[in-house]
Design an enzyme around this catalytic site. Structure first.
Site, PDB file in Angstrom:
ATOM      1  N   ASP A 106       0.836  -1.209   0.000  1.00 18.60           N
ATOM      2  CA  ASP A 106       0.000   0.000   0.000  1.00 18.60           C
ATOM      3  C   ASP A 106       0.873   1.261   0.000  1.00 18.60           C
ATOM      4  O   ASP A 106       0.348   2.371  -0.048  1.00 18.60           O
ATOM      5  CB  ASP A 106      -1.019  -0.007   1.151  1.00 18.60           C
ATOM      6  N   SER A 107       2.206   1.062  -0.011  1.00 23.12           N
ATOM      7  CA  SER A 107       3.117   2.175  -0.295  1.00 23.12           C
ATOM      8  C   SER A 107       2.793   2.803  -1.651  1.00 23.12           C
ATOM      9  O   SER A 107       3.220   3.926  -1.925  1.00 23.12           O
ATOM     10  CB  SER A 107       4.571   1.691  -0.285  1.00 23.12           C
TER      11      SER A 107
ATOM     12  N   ASP B 152      -0.958  -6.107   0.249  1.00 20.63           N
ATOM     13  CA  ASP B 152      -1.360  -5.470   1.504  1.00 20.63           C
ATOM     14  C   ASP B 152      -2.866  -5.274   1.569  1.00 20.63           C
ATOM     15  O   ASP B 152      -3.470  -4.758   0.609  1.00 20.63           O
ATOM     16  CB  ASP B 152      -0.740  -4.063   1.590  1.00 20.63           C
TER      17      ASP B 152
ATOM     18  N   LYS C  71      -0.930  -9.301   3.559  1.00 21.56           N
ATOM     19  CA  LYS C  71      -0.197  -8.731   4.684  1.00 21.56           C
ATOM     20  C   LYS C  71      -1.072  -7.755   5.443  1.00 21.56           C
ATOM     21  O   LYS C  71      -1.784  -6.953   4.814  1.00 21.56           O
ATOM     22  CB  LYS C  71       1.093  -8.045   4.186  1.00 21.56           C
TER      23      LYS C  71
ATOM     24  N   GLU D 239      -1.116  -5.175   9.157  1.00 20.56           N
ATOM     25  CA  GLU D 239      -0.247  -4.491  10.121  1.00 20.56           C
ATOM     26  C   GLU D 239      -0.835  -4.548  11.517  1.00 20.56           C
ATOM     27  O   GLU D 239      -1.979  -4.131  11.724  1.00 20.56           O
ATOM     28  CB  GLU D 239      -0.075  -3.016   9.721  1.00 20.56           C
TER      29      GLU D 239
ATOM     30  N   GLU E  34       9.495  -3.745  10.376  1.00 21.87           N
ATOM     31  CA  GLU E  34       9.899  -2.477   9.766  1.00 21.87           C
ATOM     32  C   GLU E  34      10.459  -1.525  10.826  1.00 21.87           C
ATOM     33  O   GLU E  34       9.795  -1.285  11.844  1.00 21.87           O
ATOM     34  CB  GLU E  34       8.701  -1.831   9.045  1.00 21.87           C
TER      35      GLU E  34
HETATM   36  O1  KIV Z   1       3.685  -1.045   1.458  1.00 20.04           O
HETATM   37  C1  KIV Z   1       4.870  -1.426   1.446  1.00 20.04           C
HETATM   38  O2  KIV Z   1       5.629  -1.235   0.480  1.00 20.04           O
HETATM   39  C2  KIV Z   1       5.363  -2.137   2.627  1.00 20.04           C
HETATM   40  C3  KIV Z   1       6.840  -2.356   2.733  1.00 20.04           C
HETATM   41  C4  KIV Z   1       7.578  -1.085   2.919  1.00 20.04           C
HETATM   42  C5  KIV Z   1       7.172  -3.344   3.785  1.00 20.04           C
HETATM   43  O3  KIV Z   1       4.579  -2.517   3.462  1.00 20.04           O
HETATM   44 NA    NA Z   2       2.502  -1.605   3.288  1.00 19.46          NA
END
Ligand code: KIV
Ligand code: NA
Length: 264
Positions: A45-46, A84, A112, A114, A181
């Site tokens: 989600d980056s 994510d 994934k 969090e 992280e």
């Molecule tokens: O969203 C993302 O790219 C991430 C990584 C930085 C671990 O969660």
């Molecule tokens: Na992320």
């Protein structure tokens, strides 16, 4: 590359071999990342910051994650595809199951999420239904407003102990992978040895079982000051394919990250 599965990754951990993870958000880069032998592609989600230009990951929706997951799936050449679940899409176990289903049907192999101990029930329910989960601990960017900024986590004794306890609990709950992280390198090493599932690190030192970076960061595309844990692999390479290859080589050789990329 043969299709990478959870079995592949746990065998690597058992053999003491490291693996490489990179983000990708589109088919073209997914193909390059995968062809470089990168074991796992993360549709992170980056993308809210990297592609959409937001100053956090909070605005990203499940529909957007599903779209980019489909894009990456169509370019992928055998890497494991992790996606994510975005902010507030797994606030309850029911929401998590519904939204994980959407990402898995878009082509993810693992999702994934969090958080710590509060995710245990969600992880168990997802695992029972055939959805492998990676639990993301330490600096959890979806909680940036609660954390008061993008800061290293687990620096004092009680928060370090909490993170270790959470990691063990989430493995027991059925998590297949952990991601740490911005965690002090020694703590990340301790957690990696305390669990039998693979641990991926970013800003977590060299002792985790795997490393991840945001693709645009490691290609030197991201504007502005680069975080301590980022290395620009493009500056020592004459092609994108070469930079991706050298990232994987250095992660597997244990030469990236160096001490200077970690936190004491
Ligand atoms: O969203 C993302 O790219 C991430 C990584 C930085 C671990 O969660
Ligand atoms: Na992320």
């Amino acid at each position: 590359m043969n299709n990478v599965t959870l079995h592949t990754l746990s065998a690597l951990k058992q053999d003491g071999k490291k693996f490489a993870v990179l983000t990708a958000y589109d088919a073209c880069f997914a193909q390059l990342v995968s062809n470089a032998g990168t074991e796992v592609i993360l549709v992170g989600d980056s993308l809210g910051m990297v592609l959409q230009g937001h100053d956090s990951t909070l605005p990203v929706t499940v529909e957007e994650m599903a779209y980019h997951t489909r894009c990456v799936a169509s370019g992928n050449q055998g890497s494991m595809l992790m996606s994510d679940l975005p902010f507030m899409s797994y606030a309850t176990p029911e929401q998590a199951m519904l939204n994980a289903g959407i990402l898995m049907q878009a082509g993810a192999h693992i999702i994934k999420i969090e958080g710590g101990a509060w995710l245990a029930e969600t992880i168990t329910l997802l695992a029972e239904r055939g959805v492998p989960v990676c639990a993301h601990l330490g600096l959890t960017p979806q909680a940036v407003n609660r954390l008061g900024g993008y800061r290293v986590q687990g620096r004092d004794e009680s928060s370090a102990q909490q993170m270790l306890d959470d990691a063990i609990l989430l493995e027991k709950a059925g998590a297949s992978i952990l991601l740490l992280e911005c965690v002090p390198s020694l703590l990340a090493g301790e957690i990696s040895r305390a669990v039998s599932i693979p641990v991926i690190g970013i800003g977590a030192g060299a002792q985790t079982d795997a490393q991840v970076l945001v693709l645009h960061d490691m290609l030197g595309i991201t504007p502005g000051r680069k975080p301590r844990f980022v290395k620009d692999f493009m500056s020592e390479s004459d092609s994108i394919a070469g930079a991706l290859q050298s990232y994987g080589d250095q992660v597997r050789a244990g030469t990236f990250p160096a001490d200077e990329h970690g936190f004491a």
